[in-house]
Design a protein around this motif. Structure first.
Motif, PDB file in Angstrom:
ATOM      1  N   LEU A 182       0.838  -1.194   0.000  1.00 38.21           N
ATOM      2  CA  LEU A 182       0.000   0.000   0.000  1.00 38.21           C
ATOM      3  C   LEU A 182       0.877   1.249   0.000  1.00 38.21           C
ATOM      4  O   LEU A 182       1.882   1.306   0.712  1.00 38.21           O
ATOM      5  N   PRO A 183       0.513   2.265  -0.790  1.00 39.03           N
ATOM      6  CA  PRO A 183       1.300   3.502  -0.791  1.00 39.03           C
ATOM      7  C   PRO A 183       1.179   4.229   0.542  1.00 39.03           C
ATOM      8  O   PRO A 183       0.192   4.085   1.268  1.00 39.03           O
ATOM      9  N   ARG A 184       2.198   4.997   0.859  1.00 38.33           N
ATOM     10  CA  ARG A 184       2.240   5.702   2.138  1.00 38.33           C
ATOM     11  C   ARG A 184       1.034   6.612   2.326  1.00 38.33           C
ATOM     12  O   ARG A 184       0.471   6.685   3.421  1.00 38.33           O
ATOM     13  N   GLU A 185       0.648   7.302   1.259  1.00 39.85           N
ATOM     14  CA  GLU A 185      -0.486   8.229   1.366  1.00 39.85           C
ATOM     15  C   GLU A 185      -1.768   7.480   1.726  1.00 39.85           C
ATOM     16  O   GLU A 185      -2.573   7.951   2.532  1.00 39.85           O
ATOM     17  N   LYS A 186      -1.944   6.303   1.133  1.00 38.94           N
ATOM     18  CA  LYS A 186      -3.121   5.492   1.420  1.00 38.94           C
ATOM     19  C   LYS A 186      -3.118   5.047   2.880  1.00 38.94           C
ATOM     20  O   LYS A 186      -4.161   5.090   3.559  1.00 38.94           O
ATOM     21  N   LEU A 187      -1.976   4.637   3.385  1.00 39.84           N
ATOM     22  CA  LEU A 187      -1.865   4.204   4.776  1.00 39.84           C
ATOM     23  C   LEU A 187      -2.169   5.346   5.737  1.00 39.84           C
ATOM     24  O   LEU A 187      -2.837   5.154   6.763  1.00 39.84           O
ATOM     25  N   GLU A 188      -1.669   6.539   5.413  1.00 41.13           N
ATOM     26  CA  GLU A 188      -1.938   7.693   6.272  1.00 41.13           C
ATOM     27  C   GLU A 188      -3.425   8.026   6.286  1.00 41.13           C
ATOM     28  O   GLU A 188      -3.975   8.382   7.337  1.00 41.13           O
ATOM     29  N   THR A 189      -4.077   7.910   5.137  1.00 45.57           N
ATOM     30  CA  THR A 189      -5.523   8.160   5.063  1.00 45.57           C
ATOM     31  C   THR A 189      -6.291   7.133   5.879  1.00 45.57           C
ATOM     32  O   THR A 189      -7.251   7.464   6.595  1.00 45.57           O
ATOM     33  N   MET A 190      -5.887   5.879   5.785  1.00 41.26           N
ATOM     34  CA  MET A 190      -6.539   4.814   6.552  1.00 41.26           C
ATOM     35  C   MET A 190      -6.392   5.051   8.053  1.00 41.26           C
ATOM     36  O   MET A 190      -7.338   4.853   8.822  1.00 41.26           O
ATOM     37  N   THR A 191      -5.199   5.481   8.472  1.00 45.94           N
ATOM     38  CA  THR A 191      -4.973   5.773   9.895  1.00 45.94           C
ATOM     39  C   THR A 191      -5.840   6.931  10.359  1.00 45.94           C
ATOM     40  O   THR A 191      -6.455   6.887  11.435  1.00 45.94           O
ATOM     41  N   SER A 192      -5.914   7.976   9.536  1.00 43.71           N
ATOM     42  CA  SER A 192      -6.731   9.142   9.878  1.00 43.71           C
ATOM     43  C   SER A 192      -8.206   8.774   9.983  1.00 43.71           C
ATOM     44  O   SER A 192      -8.904   9.197  10.917  1.00 43.71           O
ATOM     45  N   ASP A 193      -8.689   7.959   9.046  1.00 41.48           N
ATOM     46  CA  ASP A 193     -10.087   7.520   9.083  1.00 41.48           C
ATOM     47  C   ASP A 193     -10.367   6.702  10.338  1.00 41.48           C
ATOM     48  O   ASP A 193     -11.430   6.849  10.974  1.00 41.48           O
ATOM     49  N   LEU A 194      -9.447   5.832  10.698  1.00 39.04           N
ATOM     50  CA  LEU A 194      -9.626   5.017  11.898  1.00 39.04           C
ATOM     51  C   LEU A 194      -9.687   5.884  13.146  1.00 39.04           C
ATOM     52  O   LEU A 194     -10.534   5.671  14.033  1.00 39.04           O
ATOM     53  N   LEU A 195      -8.809   6.889  13.238  1.00 35.25           N
ATOM     54  CA  LEU A 195      -8.817   7.786  14.390  1.00 35.25           C
ATOM     55  C   LEU A 195     -10.138   8.536  14.485  1.00 35.25           C
ATOM     56  O   LEU A 195     -10.690   8.712  15.581  1.00 35.25           O
ATOM     57  N   ASN A 196     -10.649   8.984  13.354  1.00 43.36           N
ATOM     58  CA  ASN A 196     -11.926   9.697  13.350  1.00 43.36           C
ATOM     59  C   ASN A 196     -13.058   8.800  13.854  1.00 43.36           C
ATOM     60  O   ASN A 196     -13.909   9.228  14.649  1.00 43.36           O
ATOM     61  N   LYS A 197     -13.089   7.562  13.433  1.00 39.97           N
ATOM     62  CA  LYS A 197     -14.127   6.625  13.862  1.00 39.97           C
ATOM     63  C   LYS A 197     -14.017   6.338  15.360  1.00 39.97           C
ATOM     64  O   LYS A 197     -15.029   6.224  16.065  1.00 39.97           O
TER      65      LYS A 197
END
Length: 207
Positions: A182-197
């Motif tokens: 997975l690209p770094r940008e995608k991983l950062e987005t996934m982490t951000s989404d998880l934190l929001n949830k």
């Protein structure tokens, strides 16, 4: 036209191959442990890396001994056992100076810091384990395993060549694609989404 066939790999060949792979990994870990200090890296980075590498090294030592005792030795016939035993006894006597390698691997490295369902930190002390405590002791055990592997390879040269031939042929013909990371940008987005949830769940709990 004659078709080349792979050598038949026996269970003993396979075990010898596994011993060699673990031995090589241990050499690589020791090299990593000793090389980190040569770079201008802060102690805050070096210390956790050393600990991580050391603990994985303990796991590998235990894996090597498990393979040796559970798989390799039971496959030997009487004549092979007689030939191997004098070397094995000499080297194993030195490794047994660190007789808590298995329990340390089980309790600290692999099983969540627990000993018989009790916390190692709360009810014990990591200093009580007789394991390699520094790079010099780690190197001593690694060298013992290196010597054990050399003895195995010396006594069973055909097994080593069989496995090398099979591996070489299979690596050459392997067309299996690597799994795309997975690209770094995608991983950062996934982490951000998880934190929001998680924050949404936390806010609901406070209501």
């Amino acid at each position: 036209m004659s078709v080349k066939t792979e050598p038949i790999v026996s269970s003993l060949d396979e075990s010898i191959h596994i011993l060699n792979v673990i031995d090589e990994k241990l050499n690589n870990y020791f090299q990593a442990l000793t090389m980190l200090a040569e770079f201008n890296v802060s102690i805050e980075v070096v210390a956790p890396l050393h600990q991580l590498t050391f603990e994985h090294g303990v796991i590998l030592i235990n894996s090597y001994l498990d393979e040796l005792h559970r798989h390799f030795k039971p496959l030997l016939d009487n004549s092979e056992r007689v030939k191997f035993s004098p070397y094995y006894n000499l080297i194993k006597r030195e490794i047994k100076r660190f007789h808590d390698i298995k329990s340390y691997r089980n309790n600290v490295c692999a099983h969540n810091l627990r000993d018989n369902k009790r916390s190692v930190y709360l009810y014990g002390n990591l200093r009580q384990y007789r394991i390699p405590q520094n790079i010099a002791e780690f190197k001593f055990v690694k060298d013992c395993i290196n010597l054990m592997t050399q003895v195995v390879n010396m006594i069973f040269p055909v097994s080593c060549s069989n496995v090398r031939a099979v591996l070489g042929a299979r690596i050459k013909s392997d067309k299996t694609p690597y799994v795309t990371s997975l690209p770094r940008e995608k991983l950062e987005t996934m982490t951000s989404d998880l934190l929001n949830k998680l924050q949404i769940l936390e806010q609901k709990d406070k209501q």
